[in-house]
Write a protein that holds these residues in place. Structure first.
Motif, PDB file in Angstrom:
ATOM      1  N   LYS A   1      56.268  58.822  58.696  1.00 49.73           N
ATOM      2  CA  LYS A   1      56.570  57.649  57.871  1.00 49.73           C
ATOM      3  C   LYS A   1      56.008  57.796  56.457  1.00 49.73           C
ATOM      4  O   LYS A   1      56.641  57.362  55.489  1.00 49.73           O
ATOM      5  CB  LYS A   1      56.021  56.375  58.527  1.00 49.73           C
ATOM      6  N   ALA A   2      54.846  58.411  56.337  1.00 55.48           N
ATOM      7  CA  ALA A   2      54.288  58.635  54.996  1.00 55.48           C
ATOM      8  C   ALA A   2      55.163  59.609  54.215  1.00 55.48           C
ATOM      9  O   ALA A   2      55.429  59.399  53.028  1.00 55.48           O
ATOM     10  CB  ALA A   2      52.863  59.156  55.098  1.00 55.48           C
ATOM     11  N   MET A   3      55.602  60.674  54.862  1.00 50.06           N
ATOM     12  CA  MET A   3      56.467  61.639  54.185  1.00 50.06           C
ATOM     13  C   MET A   3      57.825  61.023  53.841  1.00 50.06           C
ATOM     14  O   MET A   3      58.400  61.305  52.790  1.00 50.06           O
ATOM     15  CB  MET A   3      56.676  62.881  55.052  1.00 50.06           C
ATOM     16  N   GLU A   4      58.322  60.152  54.709  1.00 47.32           N
ATOM     17  CA  GLU A   4      59.577  59.457  54.429  1.00 47.32           C
ATOM     18  C   GLU A   4      59.425  58.548  53.210  1.00 47.32           C
ATOM     19  O   GLU A   4      60.304  58.508  52.343  1.00 47.32           O
ATOM     20  CB  GLU A   4      59.965  58.629  55.653  1.00 47.32           C
ATOM     21  N   ALA A   5      58.295  57.842  53.124  1.00 44.09           N
ATOM     22  CA  ALA A   5      58.061  56.952  51.982  1.00 44.09           C
ATOM     23  C   ALA A   5      57.930  57.745  50.690  1.00 44.09           C
ATOM     24  O   ALA A   5      58.462  57.344  49.645  1.00 44.09           O
ATOM     25  CB  ALA A   5      56.808  56.124  52.227  1.00 44.09           C
ATOM     26  N   ILE A   6      57.242  58.882  50.742  1.00 41.53           N
ATOM     27  CA  ILE A   6      57.101  59.711  49.539  1.00 41.53           C
ATOM     28  C   ILE A   6      58.446  60.316  49.162  1.00 41.53           C
ATOM     29  O   ILE A   6      58.771  60.433  47.976  1.00 41.53           O
ATOM     30  CB  ILE A   6      56.033  60.796  49.761  1.00 41.53           C
ATOM     31  N   GLY A   7      59.247  60.674  50.153  1.00 48.33           N
ATOM     32  CA  GLY A   7      60.581  61.222  49.861  1.00 48.33           C
ATOM     33  C   GLY A   7      61.491  60.199  49.213  1.00 48.33           C
ATOM     34  O   GLY A   7      62.307  60.539  48.357  1.00 48.33           O
ATOM     35  N   ARG A   8      61.358  58.950  49.612  1.00 45.64           N
ATOM     36  CA  ARG A   8      62.190  57.900  49.023  1.00 45.64           C
ATOM     37  C   ARG A   8      61.732  57.518  47.626  1.00 45.64           C
ATOM     38  O   ARG A   8      62.533  57.123  46.790  1.00 45.64           O
ATOM     39  CB  ARG A   8      62.184  56.656  49.913  1.00 45.64           C
TER      40      ARG A   8
ATOM     41  N   ALA B   1      55.415  57.057  43.969  1.00 42.52           N
ATOM     42  CA  ALA B   1      54.428  56.255  44.689  1.00 42.52           C
ATOM     43  C   ALA B   1      53.515  57.095  45.571  1.00 42.52           C
ATOM     44  O   ALA B   1      52.769  56.552  46.371  1.00 42.52           O
ATOM     45  CB  ALA B   1      55.144  55.216  45.552  1.00 42.52           C
ATOM     46  N   SER B   2      53.550  58.412  45.418  1.00 41.37           N
ATOM     47  CA  SER B   2      52.750  59.260  46.300  1.00 41.37           C
ATOM     48  C   SER B   2      51.258  59.000  46.136  1.00 41.37           C
ATOM     49  O   SER B   2      50.506  59.056  47.106  1.00 41.37           O
ATOM     50  CB  SER B   2      53.061  60.733  46.065  1.00 41.37           C
ATOM     51  N   GLY B   3      50.800  58.716  44.954  1.00 47.58           N
ATOM     52  CA  GLY B   3      49.389  58.399  44.745  1.00 47.58           C
ATOM     53  C   GLY B   3      48.988  57.101  45.417  1.00 47.58           C
ATOM     54  O   GLY B   3      47.877  56.966  45.935  1.00 47.58           O
ATOM     55  N   THR B   4      49.901  56.130  45.430  1.00 48.16           N
ATOM     56  CA  THR B   4      49.636  54.842  46.066  1.00 48.16           C
ATOM     57  C   THR B   4      49.655  54.959  47.578  1.00 48.16           C
ATOM     58  O   THR B   4      48.893  54.277  48.263  1.00 48.16           O
ATOM     59  CB  THR B   4      50.702  53.814  45.619  1.00 48.16           C
ATOM     60  N   ILE B   5      50.487  55.816  48.106  1.00 41.52           N
ATOM     61  CA  ILE B   5      50.639  55.962  49.554  1.00 41.52           C
ATOM     62  C   ILE B   5      49.534  56.840  50.142  1.00 41.52           C
ATOM     63  O   ILE B   5      49.137  56.656  51.287  1.00 41.52           O
ATOM     64  CB  ILE B   5      52.032  56.546  49.874  1.00 41.52           C
ATOM     65  N   PHE B   6      49.006  57.762  49.369  1.00 38.27           N
ATOM     66  CA  PHE B   6      48.100  58.777  49.896  1.00 38.27           C
ATOM     67  C   PHE B   6      46.816  58.198  50.486  1.00 38.27           C
ATOM     68  O   PHE B   6      46.417  58.577  51.593  1.00 38.27           O
ATOM     69  CB  PHE B   6      47.765  59.796  48.795  1.00 38.27           C
ATOM     70  N   VAL B   7      46.147  57.294  49.783  1.00 40.07           N
ATOM     71  CA  VAL B   7      44.862  56.774  50.249  1.00 40.07           C
ATOM     72  C   VAL B   7      45.012  55.966  51.539  1.00 40.07           C
ATOM     73  O   VAL B   7      44.280  56.222  52.508  1.00 40.07           O
ATOM     74  CB  VAL B   7      44.160  55.958  49.140  1.00 40.07           C
TER      75      VAL B   7
END
Length: 68
Positions: free
Chosen positions: A20-27, A31-37
């Motif tokens: 799900k994290a990789m899907e969110a970053i792919g979309r 927002a990868s910095g926001t999703i990473f933590v």
């Protein structure tokens, strides 16, 4: 519940979280910095739950004393 079930559940939880994290970053790559933590915190909490369950199961197993 045995340790195999615990390990399978933990692995499924980690896999779903990672996908799900990789899907969110792919979309939304910006927002990868926001999703990473939150992603790393979620993975750490999932691992901690598995370790706590392992410790509790070992305590239950060995604290019951020897069987006659």
């Amino acid at each position: 519940m045995d340790l195999h079930t615990l390990a399978a559940g933990l692995a499924m939880g980690l896999g779903i979280g990672f996908s799900k994290a990789m899907e969110a970053i792919g979309r939304n790559p910006e927002a990868s910095g926001t999703i990473f933590v939150p992603y790393i915190l979620g993975l750490a909490l999932t691992e901690a739950i598995g370790i706590y369950a392992l410790v509790v199961s070992l305590i239950i197993l060995f604290a019951s004393g020897p069987t006659p």
